[in-house]
Design a protein around this motif. Structure first.
Motif, PDB file in Angstrom:
ATOM      1  N   GLU A 428       0.796  -1.230   0.000  1.00 42.69           N
ATOM      2  CA  GLU A 428       0.000   0.000   0.000  1.00 42.69           C
ATOM      3  C   GLU A 428       0.831   1.283   0.000  1.00 42.69           C
ATOM      4  O   GLU A 428       0.334   2.356   0.343  1.00 42.69           O
ATOM      5  CB  GLU A 428      -0.993   0.003   1.166  1.00 42.69           C
ATOM      6  CG  GLU A 428      -1.965  -1.178   1.093  1.00 42.69           C
ATOM      7  CD  GLU A 428      -2.948  -1.192   2.243  1.00 42.69           C
ATOM      8  OE1 GLU A 428      -3.351  -0.103   2.695  1.00 42.69           O
ATOM      9  OE2 GLU A 428      -3.300  -2.294   2.683  1.00 42.69           O
ATOM     10  N   SER A 429       2.088   1.188  -0.393  1.00 46.02           N
ATOM     11  CA  SER A 429       2.878   2.402  -0.589  1.00 46.02           C
ATOM     12  C   SER A 429       2.496   3.053  -1.918  1.00 46.02           C
ATOM     13  O   SER A 429       2.139   2.367  -2.875  1.00 46.02           O
ATOM     14  CB  SER A 429       4.379   2.079  -0.606  1.00 46.02           C
ATOM     15  OG  SER A 429       4.849   1.769   0.691  1.00 46.02           O
ATOM     16  N   LYS A 430       2.593   4.392  -1.940  1.00 50.63           N
ATOM     17  CA  LYS A 430       2.396   5.142  -3.185  1.00 50.63           C
ATOM     18  C   LYS A 430       3.628   6.014  -3.403  1.00 50.63           C
ATOM     19  O   LYS A 430       4.315   6.385  -2.444  1.00 50.63           O
ATOM     20  CB  LYS A 430       1.139   6.000  -3.099  1.00 50.63           C
ATOM     21  CG  LYS A 430      -0.142   5.184  -2.983  1.00 50.63           C
ATOM     22  CD  LYS A 430      -1.366   6.082  -2.878  1.00 50.63           C
ATOM     23  CE  LYS A 430      -2.640   5.245  -2.754  1.00 50.63           C
ATOM     24  NZ  LYS A 430      -3.849   6.096  -2.600  1.00 50.63           N
ATOM     25  N   ASN A 445      -0.232   3.311   6.213  1.00 50.88           N
ATOM     26  CA  ASN A 445      -0.529   2.189   7.112  1.00 50.88           C
ATOM     27  C   ASN A 445       0.699   1.537   7.729  1.00 50.88           C
ATOM     28  O   ASN A 445       0.651   1.087   8.872  1.00 50.88           O
ATOM     29  CB  ASN A 445      -1.319   1.113   6.354  1.00 50.88           C
ATOM     30  CG  ASN A 445      -2.644   1.627   5.855  1.00 50.88           C
ATOM     31  OD1 ASN A 445      -3.476   2.077   6.638  1.00 50.88           O
ATOM     32  ND2 ASN A 445      -2.858   1.575   4.546  1.00 50.88           N
ATOM     33  N   LEU A 446       1.805   1.487   6.969  1.00 52.17           N
ATOM     34  CA  LEU A 446       2.955   0.707   7.413  1.00 52.17           C
ATOM     35  C   LEU A 446       4.265   1.455   7.224  1.00 52.17           C
ATOM     36  O   LEU A 446       4.391   2.296   6.329  1.00 52.17           O
ATOM     37  CB  LEU A 446       3.045  -0.606   6.622  1.00 52.17           C
ATOM     38  CG  LEU A 446       1.858  -1.568   6.673  1.00 52.17           C
ATOM     39  CD1 LEU A 446       2.046  -2.662   5.631  1.00 52.17           C
ATOM     40  CD2 LEU A 446       1.706  -2.168   8.059  1.00 52.17           C
ATOM     41  N   ILE A 447       5.239   1.110   8.051  1.00 51.44           N
ATOM     42  CA  ILE A 447       6.626   1.510   7.814  1.00 51.44           C
ATOM     43  C   ILE A 447       7.299   0.327   7.127  1.00 51.44           C
ATOM     44  O   ILE A 447       7.350  -0.778   7.668  1.00 51.44           O
ATOM     45  CB  ILE A 447       7.366   1.839   9.117  1.00 51.44           C
ATOM     46  CG1 ILE A 447       6.687   3.005   9.845  1.00 51.44           C
ATOM     47  CG2 ILE A 447       8.831   2.173   8.841  1.00 51.44           C
ATOM     48  CD1 ILE A 447       7.322   3.349  11.184  1.00 51.44           C
ATOM     49  N   VAL A 448       7.773   0.552   5.908  1.00 53.63           N
ATOM     50  CA  VAL A 448       8.436  -0.511   5.147  1.00 53.63           C
ATOM     51  C   VAL A 448       9.873  -0.078   4.860  1.00 53.63           C
ATOM     52  O   VAL A 448      10.154   1.103   4.672  1.00 53.63           O
ATOM     53  CB  VAL A 448       7.694  -0.811   3.831  1.00 53.63           C
ATOM     54  CG1 VAL A 448       6.319  -1.388   4.110  1.00 53.63           C
ATOM     55  CG2 VAL A 448       7.571   0.422   2.964  1.00 53.63           C
ATOM     56  N   THR A 455       7.346  -5.490   8.782  1.00 53.99           N
ATOM     57  CA  THR A 455       6.839  -4.119   8.685  1.00 53.99           C
ATOM     58  C   THR A 455       6.346  -3.673  10.062  1.00 53.99           C
ATOM     59  O   THR A 455       6.113  -4.499  10.961  1.00 53.99           O
ATOM     60  CB  THR A 455       5.668  -4.023   7.691  1.00 53.99           C
ATOM     61  OG1 THR A 455       4.628  -4.925   8.092  1.00 53.99           O
ATOM     62  CG2 THR A 455       6.118  -4.357   6.284  1.00 53.99           C
ATOM     63  N   ILE A 456       6.211  -2.364  10.226  1.00 55.45           N
ATOM     64  CA  ILE A 456       5.699  -1.806  11.486  1.00 55.45           C
ATOM     65  C   ILE A 456       4.411  -1.049  11.182  1.00 55.45           C
ATOM     66  O   ILE A 456       4.379  -0.208  10.276  1.00 55.45           O
ATOM     67  CB  ILE A 456       6.723  -0.866  12.147  1.00 55.45           C
ATOM     68  CG1 ILE A 456       8.036  -1.607  12.417  1.00 55.45           C
ATOM     69  CG2 ILE A 456       6.162  -0.282  13.448  1.00 55.45           C
ATOM     70  CD1 ILE A 456       9.157  -0.715  12.917  1.00 55.45           C
ATOM     71  N   GLU A 457       3.374  -1.355  11.928  1.00 56.27           N
ATOM     72  CA  GLU A 457       2.083  -0.708  11.719  1.00 56.27           C
ATOM     73  C   GLU A 457       2.102   0.707  12.291  1.00 56.27           C
ATOM     74  O   GLU A 457       2.567   0.927  13.414  1.00 56.27           O
ATOM     75  CB  GLU A 457       0.989  -1.531  12.406  1.00 56.27           C
ATOM     76  CG  GLU A 457      -0.396  -1.172  11.973  1.00 56.27           C
ATOM     77  CD  GLU A 457      -1.423  -2.134  12.544  1.00 56.27           C
ATOM     78  OE1 GLU A 457      -2.062  -1.779  13.559  1.00 56.27           O
ATOM     79  OE2 GLU A 457      -1.564  -3.242  11.981  1.00 56.27           O
TER      80      GLU A 457
END
Length: 535
Positions: A428-430, A445-448, A455-457
């Motif tokens: 869900e990255s843009k 939503n997440l740290i990627v 991942t971290i929410e």
């Protein structure tokens, strides 16, 4: 009743029998595309050119009753091997003979071939186990005490005409998580599944090669001869069915199969491996099965093979036999070859051996051809990283006008590190370009992180940003709390973050050593496999 035959060993002579062949196929309601005149003609003009093709036209009282498509090979001075034509190119093969004379025609041809003075061996592959040819062949070989054996391979299929489309897909809704994957893929742009036009025909071979570049391909689908053959099938016959999956008008996956008299047979399916995370293989399967329901097929055949995905979709199976036998003069050769064939069949039934040969050996072969890639692979299996997470409370920075342009997934896949971009898009990255200058990854939503397997929410009303730390640009997202991760060795970035009033949240350690993975840091709690949240 006296049988006679003519040997057709030149393509020009085959053309004389086109109408007879087509009429016979229609009369028999032939559902094997590899037995159709147009398929055999295209094969003989390309792959079969230069081979010793011998197609036997059978007659009774000068009336033609069928055809037996064979190929002759001289293995050594006194040994001849006959086989069905197109071994390796056709999944199924058989006699094309009037059913009232089928058994007698088989007996007649085998008597003629096996009673030759030379050593003669015969290979008959692709015969349906419960079909008439297999039954008559078993009877002949046992009756005449011919040295023989056969191997079997499974061919899963769907009886489309016996299934309700809605309930069929409903039963399998959880097997592939298809609804979720399709939804994610459709969020990336305009998705269309449609027949390919001539403009895109050559692209399927590039996708195939990209898909199989790190695997052992035994099909030869993208070899030059195969390209010529398949192009003929696509452009000059009505047998080949080629559909494509497009994202924003760009071909990312294809299916190649055959449709004949209510039967669809899959032959080749491939997708751009960068999109692997979206499960395009399963999405493609669903699309072509849906199409099979829509056009009113009776059978959807996945073709031969033990691949697990076939059994997940299939409702029934049939077995295909590959026979090998010969006359008494060739008994030693037959015994030796059958031993090798049976051993090979047992090895193929072992998933570990198949995966090792196809995937592991395929990777080794790829790295031998591209030694500079070894270092990249080494980093994936042996890697340690130390990262720091910083955050900035919402509305801490003043808002400035920024020109924003989102980058589509299709454009991302043309960039360097495209697989990483696409994997992050799946999470869900843009991606955006600000002020026609800097590119940023943004996730609500997440740290990627490319160095992490986890991942971290993010907390509510927060956003993760990855890109240059330019205060005048990151303020564009400061309506929410901003999170940024940096490598612990990047001192300059740390200074910029602190000057911009970012606060250090935690330090993350990630270790990869072969199959051992460890991910840990303070203020983190495991929420689900490979997903953490802040305490």
């Amino acid at each position: 009743m006296i049988f006679q035959f003519k040997v057709i060993d030149h393509l020009e002579n085959l053309m004389i029998y086109k109408n007879k062949w087509d009429n016979m196929a229609k009369k028999l309601n032939n559902q094997n595309p590899f037995l159709e005149f147009q398929w055999i003609k295209a094969w003989w003009e390309t792959i079969g050119n230069g081979r010793e093709v011998e197609i036997y036209a059978l007659f009774i009282d000068e009336e033609i009753i069928g055809f037996i498509p064979l190929e002759r090979k001289t293995l050594r001075t006194n040994h001849i091997e006959y086989s069905f034509i197109a071994n390796g190119d056709a999944s199924y093969m058989d006699f094309l003979v009037d059913p009232t004379h089928h058994k007698q025609a088989l007996n007649f041809m085998l008597d003629y071939l096996l009673k030759k003075e030379e050593e003669v061996s015969i290979s008959m592959f692709g015969l349906v186990e419960n079909g008439n040819t297999s039954k008559y062949l078993d009877w002949y070989l046992e009756k005449n005490a011919v040295e023989y054996d056969f191997t079997r391979v499974v061919a899963p299929y769907i009886s489309i005409n016996q299934e309700d489309q809605t309930s069929y897909f409903y039963k399998r809704r959880k097997s592939f998580a298809l609804n979720r994957l399709e939804k994610k893929f459709e969020q990336q742009g305009e998705v269309v599944f449609e027949p390919l036009t001539e403009v895109n025909y050559q692209k399927i071979y590039k996708i195939f090669e990209e898909r199989w570049k790190m695997k052992n391909d035994t099909s030869g689908f993208s070899s030059e001869l195969s390209k010529c053959f398949h192009n003929k099938l696509i452009t000059e016959t009505n047998l080949a069915v080629v559909d494509g999956l497009f994202l924003d008008k760009e071909l990312v996956a294809y299916t190649f199969g055959y449709r004949i008299r209510g039967t669809y047979i899959g032959f080749s399916i491939a997708f751009n491996p960068n999109f692997d995370c979206f499960g395009l293989g399963n999405i493609l399967d669903r699309k072509i099965i849906e199409k099979s329901f829509e056009v009113g097929d009776s059978i959807f055949d996945f073709s031969i093979g033990f691949e697990p995905y076939k059994f997940n979709w299939a409702t029934e199976i049939q077995y295909i036999r590959n026979y090998y036998f010969g006359n008494k003069n060739a008994s030693k050769v037959v015994k030796k070859k059958n031993f090798k064939r049976l051993l090979k069949e047992k090895l193929k039934k072992s998933k570990r051996i198949v995966y090792f040969k196809r995937n592991t050996l395929g990777k080794w072969s790829f790295y031998l051809r591209n030694p500079f890639r070894i270092l990249t692979s080494f980093k994936k299996f042996f890697h340690f990283s130390k990262s720091e997470i910083y955050n900035l409370p919402a509305k801490k920075l003043g808002k400035e006008f920024v020109e924003e342009q989102q980058i589509s997934l299709i454009h991302l896949q043309k960039m360097k590190n495209s697989k990483q971009f696409i994997n992050n898009s799946f999470k869900e990255s843009k991606y955006f370009i600000l002020n026609n200058r800097n590119m940023y990854e943004v996730n609500n939503n997440l740290i990627v992180n490319k160095n992490w397997n986890s991942t971290i929410e993010l907390p509510k009303n927060a956003v993760y940003i990855n890109g240059p730390i330019v205060k005048e640009e990151i303020c564009h997202w400061n309506d929410q709390e901003i999170f940024i991760s940096i490598n612990a060795l990047e001192r300059n970035k740390r200074k910029i973050l602190r000057k911009s009033e970012f606060l250090k949240q935690t330090t993350i350690y990630s270790i990869n050593f072969l199959k051992f993975h460890r991910f840990f840091g303070k203020k983190l709690k495991l929420k689900s496999p490979k997903r953490y949240k802040f305490i």
